[in-house]
Design an enzyme around this catalytic site. Sequence first.
Site, PDB file in Angstrom:
ATOM      1  N   GLY A   1       0.796  -1.209   0.000  1.00  0.00           N
ATOM      2  CA  GLY A   1       0.000   0.000   0.000  1.00  0.00           C
ATOM      3  C   GLY A   1       0.835   1.269   0.000  1.00  0.00           C
ATOM      4  O   GLY A   1       1.913   1.326  -0.597  1.00  0.00           O
ATOM      5  N   SER A   2       0.355   2.265   0.690  1.00  0.00           N
ATOM      6  CA  SER A   2       0.948   3.608   0.603  1.00  0.00           C
ATOM      7  C   SER A   2       2.328   3.717   1.234  1.00  0.00           C
ATOM      8  O   SER A   2       2.996   4.739   1.063  1.00  0.00           O
ATOM      9  CB  SER A   2       0.012   4.636   1.247  1.00  0.00           C
ATOM     10  N   THR A   3       2.788   2.705   1.975  1.00  0.00           N
ATOM     11  CA  THR A   3       4.170   2.755   2.448  1.00  0.00           C
ATOM     12  C   THR A   3       5.125   2.799   1.251  1.00  0.00           C
ATOM     13  O   THR A   3       6.236   3.322   1.358  1.00  0.00           O
ATOM     14  CB  THR A   3       4.508   1.534   3.330  1.00  0.00           C
TER      15      THR A   3
END
Length: 581
Positions: free
Chosen positions: A304-306
Amino acid sequence: MTFLSRIMLLKSQAHFSTDVQRGGAVVNSATFKGTGKRKTEMAKTRVGLMFATFCVAYAVIGGRLVQYGYAQPETVSSILPADRLMASRPDILDRNGEILATDIRTVSLFAEPHKIVDTDEAVERLSTVLKDLDVRDTYRKLSSNSRFQWLRRQLTPKQQSQILALGIPGIGFRPEKRRFYPGGATASHIVGYVNIDNRGMAGMERYIDNQGMADLRALGMTSDAPLEPVRLSVDIRVQNILRDALVSAVAKYEAIAAGAVVLDVHTGEVVAMSSIPDFDPNRPQEGAEEGWMNRMTNGTFEMGSTFKTFTTAMALDSGKVTMRDSFDARYPIRIGRFTIKDFHGKHRVLTVPEIFQYSSNIGTARMAEAVGTAGHQEFLTRMGLLTRMETELPEVKAPSQPREWKQINSITISFGHGVSTTPLQTAVGAAALVNGGKLLPPTFLTRDREQADQMAQVVVKKQTSDDIRQLFWMNGKAGSGKYALVDGFNVGGKTGTAEKVINGRYSDDQNFNSYVGAFPMDDPKYLVLSFIDAPKTGEGGGRTAGLTAAPIVGEIIRRSAAILGVEPTFGEDGSALLVSY
Protein backbone atom coordinates in the site's frame (compact mmCIF):
# COMPACT_ATOMS: atom_id res chain seq x y z
CA MET A 1 82.48 -119.61 45.31
CA THR A 2 78.96 -120.10 46.13
CA PHE A 3 76.18 -118.69 44.01
CA LEU A 4 75.23 -116.23 46.72
CA SER A 5 78.81 -115.05 47.03
CA ARG A 6 79.02 -114.35 43.28
CA ILE A 7 75.89 -112.30 43.43
CA MET A 8 77.17 -110.14 46.27
CA LEU A 9 80.44 -109.61 44.40
CA LEU A 10 78.72 -108.46 41.27
CA LYS A 11 76.49 -106.12 43.28
CA SER A 12 79.43 -104.53 44.98
CA GLN A 13 81.17 -104.01 41.64
CA ALA A 14 78.07 -102.33 40.23
CA HIS A 15 78.32 -99.59 42.86
CA PHE A 16 81.71 -98.57 41.57
CA SER A 17 80.96 -98.96 37.83
CA THR A 18 80.16 -95.91 35.67
CA ASP A 19 78.61 -98.06 32.99
CA VAL A 20 75.08 -99.46 33.12
CA GLN A 21 73.82 -102.17 30.86
CA ARG A 22 70.14 -102.05 30.01
CA GLY A 23 68.63 -104.50 27.58
CA GLY A 24 71.99 -105.24 26.13
CA ALA A 25 72.84 -101.55 25.58
CA VAL A 26 75.47 -99.73 27.49
CA VAL A 27 74.41 -96.31 28.90
CA ASN A 28 77.19 -94.05 30.13
CA SER A 29 77.24 -90.42 31.49
CA ALA A 30 77.33 -88.88 28.02
CA THR A 31 74.05 -90.59 27.25
CA PHE A 32 72.44 -88.94 30.29
CA LYS A 33 73.66 -85.53 29.14
CA GLY A 34 72.19 -86.03 25.64
CA THR A 35 68.82 -86.94 27.06
CA GLY A 36 68.62 -83.71 29.14
CA LYS A 37 69.56 -81.60 26.15
CA ARG A 38 66.80 -83.13 24.04
CA LYS A 39 64.25 -82.45 26.77
CA THR A 40 65.34 -78.78 26.93
CA GLU A 41 65.03 -78.41 23.18
CA MET A 42 61.58 -80.01 23.21
CA ALA A 43 60.44 -77.53 25.90
CA LYS A 44 61.69 -74.60 23.86
CA THR A 45 59.88 -75.92 20.83
CA ARG A 46 56.61 -76.18 22.76
CA VAL A 47 56.95 -72.58 24.04
CA GLY A 48 57.68 -71.38 20.52
CA LEU A 49 54.61 -73.17 19.17
CA MET A 50 52.44 -71.65 21.91
CA PHE A 51 53.82 -68.17 21.19
CA ALA A 52 53.22 -68.60 17.45
CA THR A 53 49.68 -69.80 18.14
CA PHE A 54 48.93 -66.71 20.27
CA CYS A 55 50.40 -64.41 17.59
CA VAL A 56 48.25 -65.98 14.90
CA ALA A 57 45.14 -65.73 17.10
CA TYR A 58 45.73 -62.05 17.90
CA ALA A 59 46.53 -61.33 14.25
CA VAL A 60 43.18 -62.83 13.25
CA ILE A 61 41.37 -60.80 15.91
CA GLY A 62 43.15 -57.60 14.84
CA GLY A 63 42.36 -58.24 11.21
CA ARG A 64 38.68 -58.72 11.99
CA LEU A 65 38.63 -55.50 14.00
CA VAL A 66 40.13 -53.60 11.06
CA GLN A 67 37.59 -55.23 8.76
CA TYR A 68 34.73 -54.18 11.03
CA GLY A 69 36.17 -50.67 11.22
CA TYR A 70 36.02 -50.24 7.44
CA ALA A 71 32.69 -52.02 7.00
CA GLN A 72 29.53 -49.95 6.40
CA PRO A 73 27.18 -49.90 9.42
CA GLU A 74 24.06 -51.97 9.01
CA THR A 75 20.70 -50.30 9.41
CA VAL A 76 18.78 -52.10 12.12
CA SER A 77 15.17 -51.01 12.52
CA SER A 78 14.84 -47.35 13.53
CA ILE A 79 17.68 -47.27 16.06
CA LEU A 80 20.50 -44.80 15.51
CA PRO A 81 24.09 -45.03 16.70
CA ALA A 82 24.48 -43.70 20.24
CA ASP A 83 26.80 -40.89 19.19
CA ARG A 84 24.14 -39.51 16.87
CA LEU A 85 21.42 -39.77 19.47
CA MET A 86 23.58 -37.87 21.95
CA ALA A 87 25.05 -35.33 19.51
CA SER A 88 24.94 -31.81 20.95
CA ARG A 89 23.46 -28.73 19.32
CA PRO A 90 24.88 -25.33 20.17
CA ASP A 91 22.93 -23.12 22.53
CA ILE A 92 21.18 -20.15 20.92
CA LEU A 93 21.54 -16.90 22.87
CA ASP A 94 20.12 -13.42 22.47
CA ARG A 95 22.47 -10.44 22.10
CA ASN A 96 22.79 -10.15 25.89
CA GLY A 97 23.54 -13.81 26.51
CA GLU A 98 20.03 -14.93 27.51
CA ILE A 99 19.33 -18.54 26.49
CA LEU A 100 16.78 -18.93 23.70
CA ALA A 101 17.42 -22.63 22.98
CA THR A 102 19.44 -25.31 24.75
CA ASP A 103 19.79 -29.10 25.02
CA ILE A 104 18.56 -31.10 28.00
CA ARG A 105 19.26 -34.79 28.61
CA THR A 106 16.38 -37.23 28.42
CA VAL A 107 15.75 -40.90 27.68
CA SER A 108 13.55 -42.77 25.22
CA LEU A 109 11.77 -46.07 25.75
CA PHE A 110 12.44 -49.00 23.41
CA ALA A 111 11.61 -52.70 23.28
CA GLU A 112 13.34 -55.82 22.01
CA PRO A 113 10.29 -57.89 20.98
CA HIS A 114 12.21 -61.19 20.85
CA LYS A 115 12.89 -60.85 24.59
CA ILE A 116 9.29 -60.08 25.60
CA VAL A 117 7.90 -62.95 27.68
CA ASP A 118 4.23 -61.95 27.84
CA THR A 119 3.10 -59.31 25.36
CA ASP A 120 -0.34 -58.74 26.93
CA GLU A 121 1.14 -58.24 30.38
CA ALA A 122 3.84 -55.89 29.07
CA VAL A 123 1.28 -53.69 27.31
CA GLU A 124 -0.99 -53.67 30.35
CA ARG A 125 1.82 -52.64 32.68
CA LEU A 126 3.13 -49.90 30.38
CA SER A 127 -0.36 -48.39 30.07
CA THR A 128 -0.44 -47.84 33.85
CA VAL A 129 2.43 -45.35 33.49
CA LEU A 130 1.86 -44.00 29.98
CA LYS A 131 -1.81 -43.07 30.19
CA ASP A 132 -2.06 -42.02 26.52
CA LEU A 133 -0.32 -45.17 25.24
CA ASP A 134 -1.71 -46.50 21.96
CA VAL A 135 -2.44 -50.03 23.15
CA ARG A 136 -3.16 -51.50 19.72
CA ASP A 137 -0.02 -50.06 18.12
CA THR A 138 2.16 -51.05 21.07
CA TYR A 139 0.84 -54.60 20.99
CA ARG A 140 1.63 -54.79 17.28
CA LYS A 141 5.20 -53.63 17.89
CA LEU A 142 5.82 -56.03 20.76
CA SER A 143 4.40 -58.94 18.76
CA SER A 144 6.59 -58.30 15.72
CA ASN A 145 9.65 -60.30 14.73
CA SER A 146 11.95 -57.25 14.80
CA ARG A 147 14.74 -56.93 17.33
CA PHE A 148 14.13 -53.25 18.10
CA GLN A 149 11.10 -50.95 18.36
CA TRP A 150 10.72 -47.41 19.70
CA LEU A 151 7.82 -47.20 22.13
CA ARG A 152 8.01 -43.61 23.40
CA ARG A 153 10.54 -40.87 22.72
CA GLN A 154 11.72 -38.39 25.34
CA LEU A 155 10.31 -39.58 28.65
CA THR A 156 10.26 -37.56 31.84
CA PRO A 157 12.50 -38.75 34.73
CA LYS A 158 9.37 -39.73 36.67
CA GLN A 159 8.10 -41.89 33.81
CA GLN A 160 11.47 -43.59 33.48
CA SER A 161 11.56 -44.38 37.20
CA GLN A 162 8.03 -45.79 37.17
CA ILE A 163 8.70 -48.00 34.12
CA LEU A 164 11.92 -49.29 35.65
CA ALA A 165 9.94 -50.31 38.74
CA LEU A 166 7.65 -52.44 36.55
CA GLY A 167 10.56 -54.80 35.79
CA ILE A 168 9.39 -55.79 32.29
CA PRO A 169 11.91 -58.01 30.42
CA GLY A 170 12.88 -56.76 26.97
CA ILE A 171 12.20 -53.09 27.82
CA GLY A 172 15.06 -50.58 27.90
CA PHE A 173 16.04 -46.93 27.62
CA ARG A 174 18.30 -45.02 25.26
CA PRO A 175 19.88 -41.69 26.28
CA GLU A 176 18.89 -38.79 24.03
CA LYS A 177 18.86 -35.00 24.01
CA ARG A 178 15.83 -32.80 23.78
CA ARG A 179 15.76 -29.19 22.65
CA PHE A 180 14.26 -26.80 25.18
CA TYR A 181 13.11 -23.24 24.51
CA PRO A 182 12.81 -21.27 27.78
CA GLY A 183 10.93 -18.39 26.12
CA GLY A 184 8.28 -20.58 24.53
CA ALA A 185 6.60 -18.76 21.65
CA THR A 186 8.31 -15.42 22.30
CA ALA A 187 10.79 -15.68 19.41
CA SER A 188 9.51 -18.84 17.73
CA HIS A 189 9.72 -17.69 14.10
CA ILE A 190 13.28 -16.48 14.56
CA VAL A 191 14.66 -19.36 16.63
CA GLY A 192 12.64 -22.06 14.83
CA TYR A 193 12.37 -25.60 16.14
CA VAL A 194 13.80 -29.13 15.80
CA ASN A 195 12.16 -32.49 15.15
CA ILE A 196 12.12 -35.53 17.41
CA ASP A 197 15.67 -36.43 16.31
CA ASN A 198 17.00 -32.96 17.25
CA ARG A 199 17.40 -31.83 13.65
CA GLY A 200 16.64 -28.21 12.75
CA MET A 201 13.38 -27.78 10.85
CA ALA A 202 12.89 -24.00 10.71
CA GLY A 203 14.35 -20.65 11.69
CA MET A 204 17.88 -20.33 13.03
CA GLU A 205 17.79 -23.98 14.08
CA ARG A 206 17.63 -24.95 10.43
CA TYR A 207 20.24 -22.34 9.56
CA ILE A 208 22.67 -23.99 12.01
CA ASP A 209 22.16 -27.37 10.31
CA ASN A 210 22.59 -25.77 6.88
CA GLN A 211 25.98 -24.41 7.97
CA GLY A 212 27.38 -27.93 8.03
CA MET A 213 26.07 -29.50 11.22
CA ALA A 214 23.67 -31.74 9.29
CA ASP A 215 26.54 -33.02 7.14
CA LEU A 216 28.69 -33.73 10.20
CA ARG A 217 25.80 -35.57 11.81
CA ALA A 218 25.35 -37.71 8.68
CA LEU A 219 29.04 -38.60 8.79
CA GLY A 220 28.87 -39.43 12.49
CA MET A 221 31.39 -36.70 13.33
CA THR A 222 29.30 -34.90 15.95
CA SER A 223 29.89 -35.52 19.64
CA ASP A 224 28.44 -34.97 23.06
CA ALA A 225 30.89 -32.15 23.80
CA PRO A 226 29.35 -28.66 24.32
CA LEU A 227 29.56 -26.48 21.21
CA GLU A 228 30.21 -22.76 20.92
CA PRO A 229 26.84 -20.96 21.35
CA VAL A 230 25.24 -19.00 18.52
CA ARG A 231 24.56 -15.40 19.55
CA LEU A 232 21.67 -13.67 17.78
CA SER A 233 21.06 -9.97 17.23
CA VAL A 234 17.70 -10.30 19.00
CA ASP A 235 17.10 -8.61 22.35
CA ILE A 236 14.65 -10.91 24.11
CA ARG A 237 13.30 -8.03 26.22
CA VAL A 238 12.32 -6.00 23.14
CA GLN A 239 11.13 -9.19 21.46
CA ASN A 240 8.73 -9.86 24.32
CA ILE A 241 7.37 -6.30 24.17
CA LEU A 242 6.88 -6.48 20.41
CA ARG A 243 5.06 -9.81 20.52
CA ASP A 244 2.84 -8.65 23.38
CA ALA A 245 1.85 -5.56 21.40
CA LEU A 246 0.92 -7.73 18.40
CA VAL A 247 -1.13 -10.19 20.43
CA SER A 248 -3.03 -7.30 22.02
CA ALA A 249 -3.64 -5.62 18.65
CA VAL A 250 -5.00 -8.79 17.02
CA ALA A 251 -7.48 -9.19 19.89
CA LYS A 252 -8.36 -5.51 20.13
CA TYR A 253 -8.84 -4.87 16.41
CA GLU A 254 -10.32 -8.33 15.67
CA ALA A 255 -7.73 -9.05 12.99
CA ILE A 256 -6.60 -12.22 11.24
CA ALA A 257 -2.90 -11.68 11.79
CA ALA A 258 -0.25 -9.09 12.61
CA GLY A 259 3.52 -8.69 12.48
CA ALA A 260 6.28 -6.24 13.32
CA VAL A 261 10.05 -5.80 13.27
CA VAL A 262 12.58 -3.54 15.04
CA LEU A 263 15.62 -2.96 12.83
CA ASP A 264 18.91 -1.23 13.64
CA VAL A 265 19.25 1.15 10.68
CA HIS A 266 23.05 1.41 10.93
CA THR A 267 23.93 -2.30 11.19
CA GLY A 268 20.95 -4.10 9.65
CA GLU A 269 20.51 -6.18 12.82
CA VAL A 270 17.02 -7.48 13.55
CA VAL A 271 16.55 -6.59 17.21
CA ALA A 272 13.03 -8.04 17.40
CA MET A 273 10.57 -9.59 14.97
CA SER A 274 7.37 -11.54 15.34
CA SER A 275 4.42 -12.78 13.34
CA ILE A 276 1.07 -13.60 14.95
CA PRO A 277 -0.31 -16.31 15.00
CA ASP A 278 2.82 -18.16 16.07
CA PHE A 279 3.65 -21.41 17.90
CA ASP A 280 5.49 -22.83 20.88
CA PRO A 281 8.70 -24.50 19.61
CA ASN A 282 8.56 -26.87 22.60
CA ARG A 283 5.31 -28.22 21.04
CA PRO A 284 5.50 -27.19 17.39
CA GLN A 285 2.84 -29.66 16.25
CA GLU A 286 0.23 -27.63 18.12
CA GLY A 287 0.93 -24.56 16.00
CA ALA A 288 -0.63 -26.07 12.86
CA GLU A 289 -0.05 -24.36 9.54
CA GLU A 290 -1.30 -20.92 10.60
CA GLY A 291 1.18 -20.67 13.44
CA TRP A 292 4.12 -21.97 11.39
CA MET A 293 3.69 -19.26 8.75
CA ASN A 294 6.20 -16.44 9.30
CA ARG A 295 4.43 -13.60 7.54
CA MET A 296 7.32 -11.19 8.08
CA THR A 297 9.71 -13.06 5.77
CA ASN A 298 7.72 -15.85 4.14
CA GLY A 299 4.62 -13.91 3.19
CA THR A 300 4.38 -11.33 0.39
CA PHE A 301 1.84 -8.52 0.42
CA GLU A 302 0.98 -5.37 -1.46
CA MET A 303 2.29 -2.85 1.04
CA GLY A 304 0.00 0.00 0.00
CA SER A 305 0.95 3.61 0.60
CA THR A 306 4.17 2.75 2.45
CA PHE A 307 5.50 2.28 -1.11
CA LYS A 308 4.95 5.99 -1.71
CA THR A 309 8.06 6.48 0.39
CA PHE A 310 10.12 4.72 -2.30
CA THR A 311 8.38 6.55 -5.15
CA THR A 312 9.06 9.91 -3.53
CA ALA A 313 12.69 8.98 -2.81
CA MET A 314 13.10 7.82 -6.42
CA ALA A 315 11.75 11.09 -7.79
CA LEU A 316 13.95 13.20 -5.49
CA ASP A 317 17.06 11.10 -6.07
CA SER A 318 16.66 11.26 -9.85
CA GLY A 319 17.07 15.05 -9.78
CA LYS A 320 13.89 15.47 -11.86
CA VAL A 321 11.83 16.43 -8.79
CA THR A 322 12.64 18.64 -5.80
CA MET A 323 10.93 19.27 -2.48
CA ARG A 324 9.72 22.61 -3.85
CA ASP A 325 7.93 21.13 -6.88
CA SER A 326 4.16 20.80 -7.20
CA PHE A 327 1.90 18.43 -9.11
CA ASP A 328 -1.69 18.76 -10.24
CA ALA A 329 -3.92 16.47 -8.20
CA ARG A 330 -7.23 18.06 -9.11
CA TYR A 331 -8.47 15.36 -11.47
CA PRO A 332 -8.28 11.56 -11.51
CA ILE A 333 -5.87 9.88 -13.91
CA ARG A 334 -7.55 7.71 -16.56
CA ILE A 335 -5.58 5.06 -18.46
CA GLY A 336 -7.73 2.81 -20.62
CA ARG A 337 -10.41 1.35 -18.38
CA PHE A 338 -8.51 2.26 -15.19
CA THR A 339 -9.15 5.37 -13.10
CA ILE A 340 -6.65 6.54 -10.47
CA LYS A 341 -8.12 8.75 -7.76
CA ASP A 342 -7.35 9.85 -4.21
CA PHE A 343 -8.96 8.35 -1.11
CA HIS A 344 -9.26 11.77 0.58
CA GLY A 345 -8.62 14.06 -2.37
CA LYS A 346 -7.78 17.74 -1.89
CA HIS A 347 -8.68 18.48 -5.52
CA ARG A 348 -5.91 20.99 -5.99
CA VAL A 349 -2.26 21.36 -6.89
CA LEU A 350 -0.10 19.75 -4.18
CA THR A 351 3.53 20.23 -3.23
CA VAL A 352 5.76 17.19 -2.78
CA PRO A 353 5.47 17.34 1.06
CA GLU A 354 1.68 17.66 0.74
CA ILE A 355 1.50 14.69 -1.63
CA PHE A 356 3.34 12.64 0.99
CA GLN A 357 1.35 13.95 3.95
CA TYR A 358 -2.06 13.57 2.31
CA SER A 359 -1.01 10.27 0.69
CA SER A 360 -2.16 11.39 -2.76
CA ASN A 361 -2.28 8.58 -5.31
CA ILE A 362 -2.57 11.10 -8.14
CA GLY A 363 0.41 13.19 -7.03
CA THR A 364 2.56 10.08 -6.45
CA ALA A 365 1.65 8.72 -9.89
CA ARG A 366 2.69 12.07 -11.45
CA MET A 367 6.11 11.78 -9.80
CA ALA A 368 6.51 8.23 -11.11
CA GLU A 369 5.65 9.46 -14.61
CA ALA A 370 8.37 12.11 -14.32
CA VAL A 371 10.97 9.37 -13.77
CA GLY A 372 9.62 6.86 -16.30
CA THR A 373 8.75 3.18 -16.22
CA ALA A 374 12.30 1.89 -16.82
CA GLY A 375 13.76 4.17 -14.16
CA HIS A 376 11.05 3.11 -11.72
CA GLN A 377 11.82 -0.59 -12.18
CA GLU A 378 15.55 0.04 -11.89
CA PHE A 379 15.15 2.00 -8.65
CA LEU A 380 13.04 -0.66 -6.91
CA THR A 381 15.54 -3.30 -8.01
CA ARG A 382 18.37 -1.19 -6.59
CA MET A 383 16.48 -0.96 -3.30
CA GLY A 384 16.25 -4.77 -3.14
CA LEU A 385 12.45 -4.82 -3.41
CA LEU A 386 12.13 -6.93 -6.55
CA THR A 387 14.59 -9.74 -5.75
CA ARG A 388 14.65 -12.40 -3.04
CA MET A 389 16.02 -11.05 0.22
CA GLU A 390 19.28 -12.56 1.49
CA THR A 391 19.40 -13.34 5.20
CA GLU A 392 20.03 -16.25 7.57
CA LEU A 393 16.43 -17.38 7.95
CA PRO A 394 15.62 -20.12 5.42
CA GLU A 395 11.95 -19.08 5.24
CA VAL A 396 12.20 -16.19 2.78
CA LYS A 397 9.77 -15.73 -0.08
CA ALA A 398 10.65 -13.99 -3.33
CA PRO A 399 8.63 -10.86 -4.23
CA SER A 400 6.29 -10.79 -7.21
CA GLN A 401 6.13 -8.17 -9.97
CA PRO A 402 4.58 -7.81 -13.45
CA ARG A 403 6.23 -9.87 -16.18
CA GLU A 404 6.26 -6.78 -18.35
CA TRP A 405 6.26 -3.27 -16.91
CA LYS A 406 3.89 -0.92 -18.67
CA GLN A 407 2.83 2.61 -17.80
CA ILE A 408 -0.22 1.42 -15.88
CA ASN A 409 1.98 -0.93 -13.86
CA SER A 410 4.37 1.86 -12.95
CA ILE A 411 1.47 4.08 -11.87
CA THR A 412 -0.21 1.49 -9.62
CA ILE A 413 3.12 0.31 -8.17
CA SER A 414 3.94 3.92 -7.28
CA PHE A 415 1.27 3.84 -4.57
CA GLY A 416 1.71 0.21 -3.54
CA HIS A 417 -0.42 -1.97 -5.81
CA GLY A 418 0.96 -4.42 -8.37
CA VAL A 419 4.13 -5.48 -6.51
CA SER A 420 4.13 -7.80 -3.50
CA THR A 421 7.08 -7.91 -1.10
CA THR A 422 7.74 -9.26 2.36
CA PRO A 423 7.26 -6.83 5.27
CA LEU A 424 10.89 -7.30 6.41
CA GLN A 425 12.08 -6.50 2.88
CA THR A 426 10.08 -3.28 2.96
CA ALA A 427 11.58 -2.38 6.33
CA VAL A 428 15.12 -2.98 5.04
CA GLY A 429 14.53 -0.70 2.05
CA ALA A 430 12.99 2.00 4.24
CA ALA A 431 15.97 1.84 6.63
CA ALA A 432 18.26 2.76 3.73
CA LEU A 433 16.17 5.89 3.14
CA VAL A 434 16.66 7.20 6.69
CA ASN A 435 20.25 6.11 7.51
CA GLY A 436 21.98 8.24 4.90
CA GLY A 437 21.30 6.05 1.87
CA LYS A 438 23.08 2.77 2.77
CA LEU A 439 21.31 -0.50 1.95
CA LEU A 440 22.27 -3.26 4.40
CA PRO A 441 21.25 -6.92 4.17
CA PRO A 442 19.26 -7.82 7.29
CA THR A 443 20.90 -10.16 9.77
CA PHE A 444 19.74 -12.18 12.75
CA LEU A 445 23.33 -12.53 13.98
CA THR A 446 25.29 -9.83 15.77
CA ARG A 447 27.05 -7.35 13.47
CA ASP A 448 28.97 -4.22 14.47
CA ARG A 449 29.01 -0.86 12.71
CA GLU A 450 32.38 -1.47 11.06
CA GLN A 451 31.26 -4.78 9.55
CA ALA A 452 28.06 -3.15 8.32
CA ASP A 453 29.90 -0.31 6.61
CA GLN A 454 32.04 -2.81 4.69
CA MET A 455 29.01 -4.50 3.12
CA ALA A 456 26.78 -1.42 2.73
CA GLN A 457 25.64 -0.36 -0.73
CA VAL A 458 24.89 3.31 -1.30
CA VAL A 459 21.53 3.39 -3.07
CA VAL A 460 20.44 7.03 -2.71
CA LYS A 461 22.14 10.37 -2.08
CA LYS A 462 22.48 11.67 1.45
CA GLN A 463 20.30 14.64 0.53
CA THR A 464 17.54 12.26 -0.55
CA SER A 465 17.77 10.51 2.81
CA ASP A 466 17.58 13.86 4.63
CA ASP A 467 14.47 14.79 2.62
CA ILE A 468 12.74 11.49 3.44
CA ARG A 469 13.49 11.95 7.13
CA GLN A 470 11.89 15.39 6.95
CA LEU A 471 8.81 13.97 5.24
CA PHE A 472 8.56 11.19 7.82
CA TRP A 473 8.71 13.71 10.66
CA MET A 474 6.09 15.97 9.07
CA ASN A 475 3.73 13.04 8.49
CA GLY A 476 4.34 11.79 12.02
CA LYS A 477 3.37 15.10 13.59
CA ALA A 478 0.51 16.24 11.41
CA GLY A 479 -0.35 13.35 9.09
CA SER A 480 -1.55 9.78 9.37
CA GLY A 481 1.23 8.74 11.78
CA LYS A 482 -0.06 10.64 14.81
CA TYR A 483 -1.02 7.46 16.69
CA ALA A 484 2.61 6.33 16.55
CA LEU A 485 3.92 9.46 18.28
CA VAL A 486 5.73 8.94 21.59
CA ASP A 487 6.63 12.01 23.64
CA GLY A 488 10.36 12.67 23.65
CA PHE A 489 11.30 10.25 20.85
CA ASN A 490 10.37 12.14 17.64
CA VAL A 491 8.72 9.27 15.78
CA GLY A 492 8.02 9.75 12.09
CA GLY A 493 6.82 7.47 9.34
CA LYS A 494 4.33 6.54 6.64
CA THR A 495 1.10 4.54 6.73
CA GLY A 496 -0.18 2.13 4.11
CA THR A 497 -3.81 1.04 3.74
CA ALA A 498 -4.14 -1.52 0.96
CA GLU A 499 -7.24 -3.36 -0.15
CA LYS A 500 -6.68 -7.11 0.16
CA VAL A 501 -6.71 -9.26 -2.95
CA ILE A 502 -9.24 -12.07 -2.45
CA ASN A 503 -9.85 -14.58 -5.25
CA GLY A 504 -8.08 -12.31 -7.70
CA ARG A 505 -10.16 -9.21 -6.89
CA TYR A 506 -9.63 -6.28 -4.53
CA SER A 507 -11.92 -6.45 -1.51
CA ASP A 508 -13.96 -3.42 -0.43
CA ASP A 509 -14.19 -4.46 3.22
CA GLN A 510 -10.82 -6.05 4.04
CA ASN A 511 -7.55 -4.13 4.33
CA PHE A 512 -3.93 -5.00 4.77
CA ASN A 513 -2.64 -2.11 6.90
CA SER A 514 0.99 -1.24 7.59
CA TYR A 515 3.09 1.51 9.12
CA VAL A 516 6.81 2.10 8.72
CA GLY A 517 8.36 4.48 11.22
CA ALA A 518 11.76 5.51 12.53
CA PHE A 519 13.04 7.24 15.67
CA PRO A 520 14.42 9.61 16.71
CA MET A 521 13.98 11.43 13.40
CA ASP A 522 16.77 13.97 14.03
CA ASP A 523 19.24 11.02 14.03
CA PRO A 524 17.39 7.74 13.34
CA LYS A 525 18.73 4.69 15.16
CA TYR A 526 15.89 2.20 14.76
CA LEU A 527 13.19 1.53 12.23
CA VAL A 528 9.93 -0.15 13.28
CA LEU A 529 7.47 -1.63 10.80
CA SER A 530 4.12 -3.14 11.70
CA PHE A 531 1.27 -4.66 9.74
CA ILE A 532 -2.18 -5.90 10.64
CA ASP A 533 -4.26 -8.13 8.39
CA ALA A 534 -7.99 -7.53 7.93
CA PRO A 535 -8.81 -5.61 11.12
CA LYS A 536 -12.53 -5.15 11.74
CA THR A 537 -12.08 -2.05 13.86
CA GLY A 538 -9.44 0.41 15.05
CA GLU A 539 -8.89 3.48 17.19
CA GLY A 540 -12.05 5.60 17.08
CA GLY A 541 -13.90 2.91 15.13
CA GLY A 542 -11.95 3.30 11.87
CA ARG A 543 -9.87 0.54 10.34
CA THR A 544 -7.24 2.36 8.29
CA ALA A 545 -3.50 1.96 8.88
CA GLY A 546 -3.27 5.16 10.89
CA LEU A 547 -5.81 3.77 13.36
CA THR A 548 -4.55 0.18 13.53
CA ALA A 549 -0.93 -0.32 12.41
CA ALA A 550 0.46 3.02 13.65
CA PRO A 551 -0.67 2.48 17.28
CA ILE A 552 1.26 -0.84 17.31
CA VAL A 553 4.48 0.99 16.42
CA GLY A 554 3.77 3.62 19.07
CA GLU A 555 3.25 0.94 21.73
CA ILE A 556 6.48 -0.85 20.82
CA ILE A 557 8.55 2.34 20.91
CA ARG A 558 6.94 3.58 24.13
CA ARG A 559 7.86 0.40 26.00
CA SER A 560 11.22 -0.43 24.43
CA ALA A 561 13.00 2.85 23.62
CA ALA A 562 14.71 3.00 27.02
CA ILE A 563 15.83 -0.63 26.71
CA LEU A 564 17.30 0.19 23.29
CA GLY A 565 19.33 2.98 24.86
CA VAL A 566 17.57 5.88 23.11
CA GLU A 567 17.39 8.91 25.39
CA PRO A 568 14.28 11.10 25.15
CA THR A 569 14.49 14.81 24.41
CA PHE A 570 11.91 17.45 25.26
CA GLY A 571 11.41 21.02 24.18
CA GLU A 572 12.30 22.69 20.91
CA ASP A 573 16.05 22.41 21.46
CA GLY A 574 15.91 19.16 23.45
CA SER A 575 17.13 20.83 26.65
CA ALA A 576 13.95 20.38 28.69
CA LEU A 577 13.87 17.54 31.23
CA LEU A 578 11.12 15.56 32.91
CA VAL A 579 10.96 16.41 36.60
CA SER A 580 9.26 14.09 39.06
CA TYR A 581 7.81 15.52 42.26
